[in-house]
Design a protein around this motif. Structure first.
Motif, PDB file in Angstrom:
ATOM      1  N   VAL A 193     -32.707  30.064  -6.640  1.00 37.48           N
ATOM      2  CA  VAL A 193     -32.530  29.528  -7.989  1.00 37.48           C
ATOM      3  C   VAL A 193     -31.207  28.770  -8.125  1.00 37.48           C
ATOM      4  N   ASP A 194     -30.182  29.147  -7.362  1.00 33.81           N
ATOM      5  CA  ASP A 194     -28.892  28.450  -7.443  1.00 33.81           C
ATOM      6  C   ASP A 194     -28.973  27.035  -6.869  1.00 33.81           C
ATOM      7  N   ASP A 195     -29.940  26.797  -5.992  1.00 30.17           N
ATOM      8  CA  ASP A 195     -30.114  25.473  -5.386  1.00 30.17           C
ATOM      9  C   ASP A 195     -31.309  24.736  -5.976  1.00 30.17           C
ATOM     10  N   LEU A 196     -31.856  25.265  -7.068  1.00 29.75           N
ATOM     11  CA  LEU A 196     -33.041  24.682  -7.693  1.00 29.75           C
ATOM     12  C   LEU A 196     -32.633  23.644  -8.739  1.00 29.75           C
ATOM     13  N   ILE A 197     -33.233  22.464  -8.650  1.00 29.87           N
ATOM     14  CA  ILE A 197     -32.964  21.384  -9.603  1.00 29.87           C
ATOM     15  C   ILE A 197     -34.285  21.020 -10.285  1.00 29.87           C
ATOM     16  N   VAL A 198     -34.356  21.256 -11.591  1.00 26.68           N
ATOM     17  CA  VAL A 198     -35.566  20.955 -12.349  1.00 26.68           C
ATOM     18  C   VAL A 198     -35.395  19.593 -13.020  1.00 26.68           C
ATOM     19  N   VAL A 199     -36.391  18.718 -12.848  1.00 27.34           N
ATOM     20  CA  VAL A 199     -36.309  17.361 -13.399  1.00 27.34           C
ATOM     21  C   VAL A 199     -37.569  17.053 -14.203  1.00 27.34           C
ATOM     22  N   GLU A 200     -37.462  16.047 -15.051  1.00 30.31           N
ATOM     23  CA  GLU A 200     -38.623  15.567 -15.794  1.00 30.31           C
ATOM     24  C   GLU A 200     -39.548  14.791 -14.863  1.00 30.31           C
ATOM     25  N   GLU A 201     -40.789  14.610 -15.313  1.00 31.21           N
ATOM     26  CA  GLU A 201     -41.722  13.766 -14.561  1.00 31.21           C
ATOM     27  C   GLU A 201     -41.143  12.355 -14.434  1.00 31.21           C
ATOM     28  N   PHE A 202     -41.229  11.792 -13.227  1.00 28.52           N
ATOM     29  CA  PHE A 202     -40.630  10.480 -13.011  1.00 28.52           C
ATOM     30  C   PHE A 202     -41.605   9.476 -12.390  1.00 28.52           C
ATOM     31  N   ASN A 203     -42.901   9.797 -12.457  1.00 27.07           N
ATOM     32  CA  ASN A 203     -43.890   8.878 -11.890  1.00 27.07           C
ATOM     33  C   ASN A 203     -43.803   7.489 -12.515  1.00 27.07           C
ATOM     34  N   ASN A 204     -43.554   7.441 -13.845  1.00 24.51           N
ATOM     35  CA  ASN A 204     -43.519   6.155 -14.548  1.00 24.51           C
ATOM     36  C   ASN A 204     -42.264   5.354 -14.231  1.00 24.51           C
ATOM     37  N   GLU A 205     -41.245   6.039 -13.655  1.00 21.31           N
ATOM     38  CA  GLU A 205     -39.995   5.343 -13.347  1.00 21.31           C
ATOM     39  C   GLU A 205     -40.119   4.475 -12.100  1.00 21.31           C
ATOM     40  N   LEU A 206     -41.093   4.776 -11.261  1.00 19.84           N
ATOM     41  CA  LEU A 206     -41.302   3.993 -10.044  1.00 19.84           C
ATOM     42  C   LEU A 206     -42.540   3.127 -10.227  1.00 19.84           C
ATOM     43  N   SER A 207     -42.334   1.915 -10.692  1.00 16.85           N
ATOM     44  CA  SER A 207     -43.459   1.007 -10.920  1.00 16.85           C
ATOM     45  C   SER A 207     -44.019   0.474  -9.607  1.00 16.85           C
ATOM     46  N   ARG A 208     -43.233   0.575  -8.552  1.00 11.65           N
ATOM     47  CA  ARG A 208     -43.655   0.169  -7.211  1.00 11.65           C
ATOM     48  C   ARG A 208     -42.905   1.029  -6.203  1.00 11.65           C
ATOM     49  N   PRO A 209     -43.392   1.131  -4.969  1.00 13.99           N
ATOM     50  CA  PRO A 209     -42.688   1.943  -3.980  1.00 13.99           C
ATOM     51  C   PRO A 209     -41.278   1.411  -3.735  1.00 13.99           C
ATOM     52  N   LYS A 210     -40.289   2.248  -3.930  1.00 13.65           N
ATOM     53  CA  LYS A 210     -38.897   1.831  -3.744  1.00 13.65           C
ATOM     54  C   LYS A 210     -38.081   3.034  -3.273  1.00 13.65           C
ATOM     55  N   THR A 211     -37.870   3.132  -1.974  1.00  9.18           N
ATOM     56  CA  THR A 211     -37.147   4.264  -1.395  1.00  9.18           C
ATOM     57  C   THR A 211     -35.722   4.349  -1.930  1.00  9.18           C
ATOM     58  N   GLN A 212     -35.068   3.216  -2.059  1.00  4.34           N
ATOM     59  CA  GLN A 212     -33.666   3.193  -2.492  1.00  4.34           C
ATOM     60  C   GLN A 212     -33.504   3.799  -3.882  1.00  4.34           C
ATOM     61  N   GLU A 213     -34.437   3.500  -4.777  1.00  6.97           N
ATOM     62  CA  GLU A 213     -34.358   4.041  -6.136  1.00  6.97           C
ATOM     63  C   GLU A 213     -34.554   5.551  -6.143  1.00  6.97           C
ATOM     64  N   LEU A 214     -35.470   6.050  -5.325  1.00  8.63           N
ATOM     65  CA  LEU A 214     -35.706   7.494  -5.266  1.00  8.63           C
ATOM     66  C   LEU A 214     -34.497   8.222  -4.676  1.00  8.63           C
ATOM     67  N   VAL A 215     -33.899   7.662  -3.622  1.00  9.29           N
ATOM     68  CA  VAL A 215     -32.716   8.271  -3.012  1.00  9.29           C
ATOM     69  C   VAL A 215     -31.562   8.305  -4.018  1.00  9.29           C
ATOM     70  N   ALA A 216     -31.402   7.217  -4.792  1.00  5.82           N
ATOM     71  CA  ALA A 216     -30.338   7.177  -5.804  1.00  5.82           C
ATOM     72  C   ALA A 216     -30.574   8.220  -6.886  1.00  5.82           C
ATOM     73  N   ALA A 217     -31.843   8.403  -7.288  1.00  2.00           N
ATOM     74  CA  ALA A 217     -32.167   9.408  -8.302  1.00  2.00           C
ATOM     75  C   ALA A 217     -31.871  10.819  -7.787  1.00  2.00           C
ATOM     76  N   LEU A 218     -32.222  11.076  -6.535  1.00  2.00           N
ATOM     77  CA  LEU A 218     -31.936  12.397  -5.948  1.00  2.00           C
ATOM     78  C   LEU A 218     -30.431  12.671  -5.935  1.00  2.00           C
ATOM     79  N   ALA A 219     -29.643  11.639  -5.638  1.00  2.00           N
ATOM     80  CA  ALA A 219     -28.191  11.794  -5.629  1.00  2.00           C
ATOM     81  C   ALA A 219     -27.666  12.091  -7.041  1.00  2.00           C
ATOM     82  N   ARG A 220     -28.254  11.434  -8.051  1.00  2.00           N
ATOM     83  CA  ARG A 220     -27.841  11.689  -9.443  1.00  2.00           C
ATOM     84  C   ARG A 220     -28.191  13.115  -9.857  1.00  2.00           C
ATOM     85  N   TRP A 221     -29.278  13.638  -9.325  1.00  2.00           N
ATOM     86  CA  TRP A 221     -29.695  15.001  -9.667  1.00  2.00           C
ATOM     87  C   TRP A 221     -28.850  16.053  -8.955  1.00  2.00           C
ATOM     88  N   GLY A 222     -28.155  15.669  -7.896  1.00  2.00           N
ATOM     89  CA  GLY A 222     -27.313  16.618  -7.159  1.00  2.00           C
ATOM     90  C   GLY A 222     -27.790  16.906  -5.763  1.00  2.00           C
TER      91      GLY A 222
END
Length: 210
Positions: free
Chosen positions: A118-147
């Motif tokens: 639980v200390d390493d658990l990060i809960v996020v909102e649904e983000f399917n709509n945030e990726l209008s097309r496949p974009k690895t860079q955007e997903l990696v940046a989002a993961l970094a923002r989440w921690g």
């Protein structure tokens, strides 16, 4: 009852998420999670390694030389395990490594392993709509923002896959993507960070608490 902060696509805290999973007692938790982990890793073995005994190696039917009078050690076959090209003593043969574990125990181990992280658990909102097309860079940046930094081994748990998310995630070196109804103990313990959507958390409670 466990409470976690929920983050949006930008990494901002937007609420709280509660989840309640029945877990093992403290004195038996380590034992049952260990059993589930050993079972998973053992059952992943193919068990197809095979060597030939002296009876299965081709040739060796004739005695190489007579029993006495040559001054050499007696020999009955050129396929003896002592000879180069001979059979193998006690070598591996195809076998089934599978271990059994009751379904209730497996689910208890999964719930216990998840709550233990639980200390390493990060809960996020649904983000399917945030990726209008496949974009690895955007997903990696989002993961970094989440921690979940790129150098961390990250497990991303979703309630269901969309093509854009799958294509964006498949090339990331330290990221593994799994659906909420296919959890396994090894991945949860192996990851440095576990990122899970709120809907996936609901699905885990529905599937594994039943």
């Amino acid at each position: 009852m466990v409470e976690s902060v929920v983050k949006n696509w930008q990494g901002e805290e937007v609420g709280q998420k509660e989840f309640n999973l029945r877990i093992a007692k403290e004195e038996t938790a380590v034992h049952i999670v260990h059993r589930a982990l050993v079972r998973q890793m053992t059952n992943s073995r193919q068990g197809t390694a095979s060597t030939k005994t002296r009876a299965e190696v081709r040739g060796g039917g004739r005695k190489p030389w007579r029993q006495k009078g040559t001054g050499r050690a007696r020999a009955g076959s050129i396929r003896s395990p002592l000879w180069r090209g001979g059979g193998v003593i006690f070598g591996p043969k195809p076998r089934d490594f599978n271990l059994k574990m009751n379904r209730k125990e497996r689910r208890l181990a999964l719930r216990t392993a998840l709550v233990s992280r639980v200390d390493d658990l990060i809960v996020v909102e649904e983000f399917n709509n945030e990726l209008s097309r496949p974009k690895t860079q955007e997903l990696v940046a989002a993961l970094a923002r989440w921690g979940a930094a790129p150098e961390n081994k990250t497990l991303l748990i979703l309630s269901e896959f969309t093509e854009n998310v799958y294509l964006s995630a498949r090339n990331v070196e330290n990221l593994k993507l799994i659906p909420a109804d296919q959890l396994n103990v090894y991945d949860m313990l192996h990851a440095d960070k576990i990122v899970i959507t709120a809907s996936a958390l609901d699905k885990i409670q529905e599937v594994y608490n039943a």
